[in-house]
Design a protein around this motif. Structure first.
Motif, short mmCIF file in Angstrom:
data_model
loop_
_atom_site.label_atom_id
_atom_site.label_comp_id
_atom_site.label_asym_id
_atom_site.label_seq_id
_atom_site.Cartn_x
_atom_site.Cartn_y
_atom_site.Cartn_z
N ARG A 205 -15.43 -1.61 -8.11
CA ARG A 205 -15.81 -1.52 -6.70
C ARG A 205 -16.89 -0.46 -6.47
O ARG A 205 -17.72 -0.59 -5.56
N THR B 275 -4.98 2.23 -8.09
CA THR B 275 -6.01 2.45 -7.09
C THR B 275 -6.95 1.25 -7.09
O THR B 275 -6.76 0.28 -7.84
N ASP B 276 -7.99 1.31 -6.30
CA ASP B 276 -9.01 0.27 -6.34
C ASP B 276 -9.58 0.15 -7.75
O ASP B 276 -9.65 1.14 -8.49
N SER B 277 -10.03 -1.05 -8.10
CA SER B 277 -10.69 -1.24 -9.39
C SER B 277 -11.96 -0.40 -9.45
O SER B 277 -12.70 -0.30 -8.47
N THR C 140 0.85 -1.18 0.00
CA THR C 140 0.00 0.00 0.00
C THR C 140 0.89 1.24 0.00
O THR C 140 1.76 1.39 0.86
N TRP D 41 -8.44 -5.65 -13.32
CA TRP D 41 -8.73 -4.30 -12.83
C TRP D 41 -9.93 -3.70 -13.58
O TRP D 41 -10.76 -3.02 -13.00
N SER E 139 -9.52 6.99 -3.24
CA SER E 139 -9.05 6.60 -4.57
C SER E 139 -8.07 7.62 -5.14
O SER E 139 -7.17 7.27 -5.90
#
Length: 443
Positions: free
Chosen positions: A310, A305-307, A215, A345, A324
């Motif tokens: 999400r 970042t997050d997909s 992270t 992703w 994000s």
């Protein structure tokens, strides 16, 4: 061609240089034919192959057989992912594309499945991602030449026109020898349009992107990329951003003085000397997303970042946007695995492509719909486009420093649609999109 213990002969035109690989006869005729390149060295990696098989008698539909095939692939291990699922030439067959890891290699397997004389006929082509775009077209052409001669399910077959026909003798198989595979849930949307297709929507949701890395905030990632040589020698991260510097120190990428550690130097080198860069930007429910990859030799450095999947269809909050915009995951992966990371992703997975009308939709209207789901579709939109319009959305653009550019919309159950020049909006089948991701990653 080969004779099999089930009184069948398989005719298939292999790619140039491919030969039949001898197999031990199996009593039930599961494996009919195995083909592979005649010459192969272990140092060349995964040896491509093509396997023709025939399963046990079944009274199940092709929908159930395809579902069982996919379930078997996913059950092998956690590394399998179903990338695409579509029709094989007509609704009598299915084609399933999956990927899995073999060491540092990404293996791509395409399985064509249909019923032949009441038994599942399967043809599976396997090749690594490096050779996918070159070899898979040859294997697809070979599959088109497939022809069986002999007896299946008590009925004589011969010629490609017989493929997919359920012979009358299939139902005569003894009860104990027949496979009673449960029928899968059908797709309600397509049933309303006269098509009986299996519901693929849950399989999309069951395959989320799951990064395995460190992270690292966007600020720390940028500070590392911008590190330069200090007056006293050595590459250092500037001390202007104390929080980013502290984060990099805790991650083991810089020392207390801000100088790059060995891991930091390796990462910085990939960022500054990459031989290709791939960048994807997305918007989902007002939340921005980023996927950046730097190719360096036979590895790739990814920060993402997050997909966007999400946040699709969710009521997002300011904290989602902030998270994000500021946080991501840094990971090193073997280069060959980059297409699979991109596909995961972007949630490239099983979906029935839909042809929408009109074919051209102003891209500013598409952008407005991405920002606000209440935006009305074009007045002349057909039922398919209205269904696409009502699904959870995220939009994305992909660019590379070599001039490649793609843009699209992910529309829930309908999968991806491509945004093309001249306001073009058209279905982007998953297998074709995966092939494009292989190309921008590896070629």
């Amino acid at each position: 061609m080969t004779s099999a213990p089930v009184d069948l002969t398989v005719h298939l035109n292999p790619p140039p240089g491919w030969v039949q690989v001898p197999q031990e006869p199996d009593a039930d005729g599961t494996t009919l034919l195995v083909l592979a390149p005649g010459e192969w060295s272990q140092e060349w990696g995964v040896r491509p192959n093509l396997v023709v098989g025939l399963g046990a008698p079944t009274s199940a539909s092709i929908r159930a057989v395809a579902t069982r095939t996919a379930a078997t692939l996913l059950a092998v291990d956690d590394g399998h992912r179903i990338v695409a699922w579509d029709l094989w030439e007509d609704d009598g067959g299915r084609r399933i594309v999956s990927t899995y890891l073999a060491g540092t290699a990404l293996v791509c397997a395409t399985s064509w499945v249909r019923l032949e004389g009441g038994r599942p006929l399967s043809v599976t082509a396997t090749v690594d991602a490096d050779r996918y775009l070159r070899v898979m077209p040859l294997l697809t052409e070979a599959v088109r030449s497939l022809r069986l001669e002999g007896v299946v399910g008590g009925e004589r077959v011969g010629g490609t026109e017989d493929l997919g026909r359920t012979a009358p003798g299939a139902e005569a198989a003894p009860e104990g020898q027949r496979d009673e595979t449960a029928e899968p849930r059908t797709d309600d949307y397509w049933a309303a349009h006269g098509e009986t297709l299996e519901d693929l929507s849950r399989l999309q949701q069951a395959q989320p992107w799951e990064p395995d890395g460190l992270t690292l905030s966007r600020a720390a990632y940028a500070a590392l990329a911008e590190a330069g040589r200090g007056l006293l020698g050595g590459t250092r991260v500037r001390k202007a951003d104390a929080a980013a510097l502290d984060e990099l120190r805790r991650a083991g990428l810089v020392d207390d003085a801000g100088r790059l550690t060995e891991d930091g130097t390796t990462t910085h080198t990939a960022l500054t000397r990459a031989d290709r860069r791939v960048r994807v930007e997305s918007v989902s429910g007002g939340v921005p997303g980023t996927f950046e990859a730097a190719r360096h030799g036979d590895t790739a450095l990814v920060w993402a970042t997050d997909s966007p999947a999400r946040y699709a269809g969710r009521d997002t909050l300011g904290r989602d946007v902030l998270a994000s915009a500021t946080s991501g995951t840094l990971q090193w992966i073997p280069l060959m695995q980059l297409p699979a990371q991109l596909a995961a992703w972007l949630q490239v997975g099983p979906a029935w492509p839909v042809a929408t009308a009109p074919a051209r939709v102003p891209h500013d209207l598409v952008a407005a719909r991405a920002d606000d789901p209440a935006t009305a579709p074009p007045a002349d939109a057909d039922d398919h486009l209205r269904s696409v319009w009502a699904e959870p959305w995220f939009t994305w653009t992909l660019t590379t420093d070599t001039g490649h550019a793609l843009a699209g919309v992910h529309a829930g159950r309908h999968g991806h649609l491509r945004l093309g020049e001249g306001d073009l909006l058209q279905a982007y089948p998953s297998e074709a999109l995966f092939g494009a991701l292989v190309g921008v990653s590896l070629l």
